[in-house]
Scaffold this motif. Structure first.
Motif, PDB file in Angstrom:
ATOM      1  N   ALA A 211       0.808  -1.214   0.000  1.00 27.51           N
ATOM      2  CA  ALA A 211       0.000   0.000   0.000  1.00 27.51           C
ATOM      3  C   ALA A 211       0.843   1.267   0.000  1.00 27.51           C
ATOM      4  N   HIS A 212       2.029   1.215   0.619  1.00 29.11           N
ATOM      5  CA  HIS A 212       2.785   2.448   0.847  1.00 29.11           C
ATOM      6  C   HIS A 212       4.066   2.591   0.029  1.00 29.11           C
ATOM      7  N   PHE A 213       4.556   1.514  -0.573  1.00 27.57           N
ATOM      8  CA  PHE A 213       5.868   1.583  -1.215  1.00 27.57           C
ATOM      9  C   PHE A 213       5.786   1.213  -2.699  1.00 27.57           C
ATOM     10  N   PRO A 214       6.371   2.041  -3.559  1.00 25.35           N
ATOM     11  CA  PRO A 214       6.330   1.750  -4.996  1.00 25.35           C
ATOM     12  C   PRO A 214       7.138   0.525  -5.399  1.00 25.35           C
ATOM     13  N   ARG A 215       8.172   0.200  -4.633  1.00 19.74           N
ATOM     14  CA  ARG A 215       9.050  -0.925  -4.978  1.00 19.74           C
ATOM     15  C   ARG A 215       9.129  -1.874  -3.790  1.00 19.74           C
ATOM     16  N   VAL A 216       9.047  -3.155  -4.068  1.00 19.19           N
ATOM     17  CA  VAL A 216       9.056  -4.172  -3.013  1.00 19.19           C
ATOM     18  C   VAL A 216      10.120  -5.221  -3.334  1.00 19.19           C
ATOM     19  N   ILE A 217      10.947  -5.512  -2.343  1.00 17.98           N
ATOM     20  CA  ILE A 217      11.986  -6.538  -2.473  1.00 17.98           C
ATOM     21  C   ILE A 217      11.650  -7.677  -1.523  1.00 17.98           C
ATOM     22  N   GLY A 218      11.591  -8.880  -2.046  1.00 20.58           N
ATOM     23  CA  GLY A 218      11.345 -10.056  -1.214  1.00 20.58           C
ATOM     24  C   GLY A 218      12.635 -10.821  -0.999  1.00 20.58           C
ATOM     25  N   ILE A 219      12.941 -11.139   0.258  1.00 23.52           N
ATOM     26  CA  ILE A 219      14.135 -11.937   0.532  1.00 23.52           C
ATOM     27  C   ILE A 219      13.766 -13.168   1.353  1.00 23.52           C
ATOM     28  N   ARG A 220      14.503 -14.214   1.122  1.00 17.30           N
ATOM     29  CA  ARG A 220      14.293 -15.487   1.807  1.00 17.30           C
ATOM     30  C   ARG A 220      15.642 -16.180   1.934  1.00 17.30           C
ATOM     31  N   GLU A 221      15.932 -16.672   3.111  1.00 16.84           N
ATOM     32  CA  GLU A 221      17.193 -17.374   3.374  1.00 16.84           C
ATOM     33  C   GLU A 221      18.393 -16.541   2.931  1.00 16.84           C
ATOM     34  N   GLY A 222      18.307 -15.235   3.185  1.00 17.26           N
ATOM     35  CA  GLY A 222      19.430 -14.356   2.923  1.00 17.26           C
ATOM     36  C   GLY A 222      19.655 -13.980   1.478  1.00 17.26           C
ATOM     37  N   GLN A 223      18.720 -14.324   0.593  1.00 19.00           N
ATOM     38  CA  GLN A 223      18.875 -14.032  -0.826  1.00 19.00           C
ATOM     39  C   GLN A 223      17.658 -13.293  -1.356  1.00 19.00           C
ATOM     40  N   VAL A 224      17.880 -12.455  -2.379  1.00 17.13           N
ATOM     41  CA  VAL A 224      16.778 -11.743  -3.024  1.00 17.13           C
ATOM     42  C   VAL A 224      16.003 -12.726  -3.891  1.00 17.13           C
ATOM     43  N   VAL A 225      14.704 -12.825  -3.639  1.00 14.96           N
ATOM     44  CA  VAL A 225      13.830 -13.711  -4.405  1.00 14.96           C
ATOM     45  C   VAL A 225      13.123 -12.937  -5.513  1.00 14.96           C
ATOM     46  N   PHE A 226      12.691 -11.708  -5.218  1.00 14.08           N
ATOM     47  CA  PHE A 226      12.140 -10.849  -6.267  1.00 14.08           C
ATOM     48  C   PHE A 226      12.393  -9.395  -5.916  1.00 14.08           C
ATOM     49  N   ASP A 227      12.361  -8.555  -6.947  1.00 12.79           N
ATOM     50  CA  ASP A 227      12.600  -7.121  -6.819  1.00 12.79           C
ATOM     51  C   ASP A 227      11.728  -6.459  -7.872  1.00 12.79           C
ATOM     52  N   CYS A 228      10.541  -5.965  -7.473  1.00 13.07           N
ATOM     53  CA  CYS A 228       9.501  -5.559  -8.415  1.00 13.07           C
ATOM     54  C   CYS A 228       8.803  -4.275  -7.975  1.00 13.07           C
ATOM     55  N   PRO A 229       8.147  -3.613  -8.923  1.00 16.18           N
ATOM     56  CA  PRO A 229       7.159  -2.611  -8.532  1.00 16.18           C
ATOM     57  C   PRO A 229       6.058  -3.288  -7.717  1.00 16.18           C
TER      58      PRO A 229
END
Length: 264
Positions: A211-229
């Protein structure tokens, strides 16, 4: 560029918290970091803040390489970065006004910092920062008399008073009710937009991140899983990010997470 990570890894003893993280965050961007508990969100925020040194790889912050600087120069760089903790480390007997004004200790000389402990030097400035968060009436209250959510709002007020170029917030609204959490994140985003501040927040509540952020980064087990609008974050990405490996069958060999990493 506000923050760049090049293959950054971080170990806590024998435990690897982050592994080969590559990120670029521009000045003025507003980014949420989400992921399951223990994914490395707090470690990533503290690495960006130079509170932790990468075990491998490299960090660039506001055009500088912090760990190639002298201790004094690195301290000056840190004064340009605000860090809001999930549980703000505020002394229980310290007055709220003093806690807020301490946001600028890195910009003041030693003498002014010491005098501020006895005679708050900018009461109107502290009151204004607190008023935006509904805490103006707590100005001279001791921190030990506040609830967890109120302490988090004091931590936010302290960071806003600091006026940093980069503002990093680690679960800043986790102790607040939904209305206050929404208000506080909206305030942080308005402040960042109005002042060109780079805002990065780790959040447990996915709905608040989207709701509040234009860009969202998902991390799991210390690694970037996705990096998207935010609008590109799908249910499938979230299912993979938060999949509980203890409750689903896992193949005998190979990784359990096979999602490709989308990029902006």
């Amino acid at each position: 560029m506000a923050i760049q990570l090049y293959g950054a890894g971080l170990c806590h003893g024998q435990v690897r918290a982050l592994e080969a993280v590559n990120l670029r965050i521009c000045q003025g961007e507003r980014v949420a970091i989400i992921g399951p508990s223990g994914a490395g969100k707090s470690s990533l925020l503290h690495l960006m803040a130079t509170a932790l040194q990468p075990s491998s790889g490299r960090l660039e912050l506001l055009g500088e390489q912090p760990w190639a600087l002298s201790a004094r120069a690195r301290q000056r760089l840190r004064a340009r970065v605000g860090l809001v903790h999930q549980a703000p480390p505020l002394p229980l007997r310290q007055r709220v006004v003093t806690a807020v004004l301490a946001g600028r200790l890195g910009q003041w000389g030693v003498l002014r910092g010491l005098l501020n402990l006895l005679y708050p030097s900018d009461v109107p400035g502290a009151r204004q920062a607190l008023a935006e968060l509904g805490l103006a009436d707590k100005l001279f209250v001791q921190c030990g008399q506040l609830s967890g959510g109120q302490l988090q709002r004091v931590g936010i007020a302290r960071a806003l008073y600091q006026q940093p170029q980069v503002l990093l917030t680690d679960e800043p609204v986790s102790a607040m009710d939904p209305v206050l959490a929404d208000h506080s994140l909206a305030l942080l985003n308005r402040h960042a937009q109005a002042n060109g501040v780079t805002l990065v927040a780790s959040l447990h509540a996915v709905e608040l991140a989207l709701a509040h952020f234009p860009r969202v980064i998902g991390i799991r087990e210390g690694q970037v899983v996705f990096d998207c609008p935010a609008q590109a974050v799908t249910e499938q990405l979230l299912d993979a990010l938060y999949a509980n490996e203890q409750l689903v069958p896992t193949p005998p060999q190979g990784p359990t997470l096979t999602v490709q990493i989308p990029r902006c």
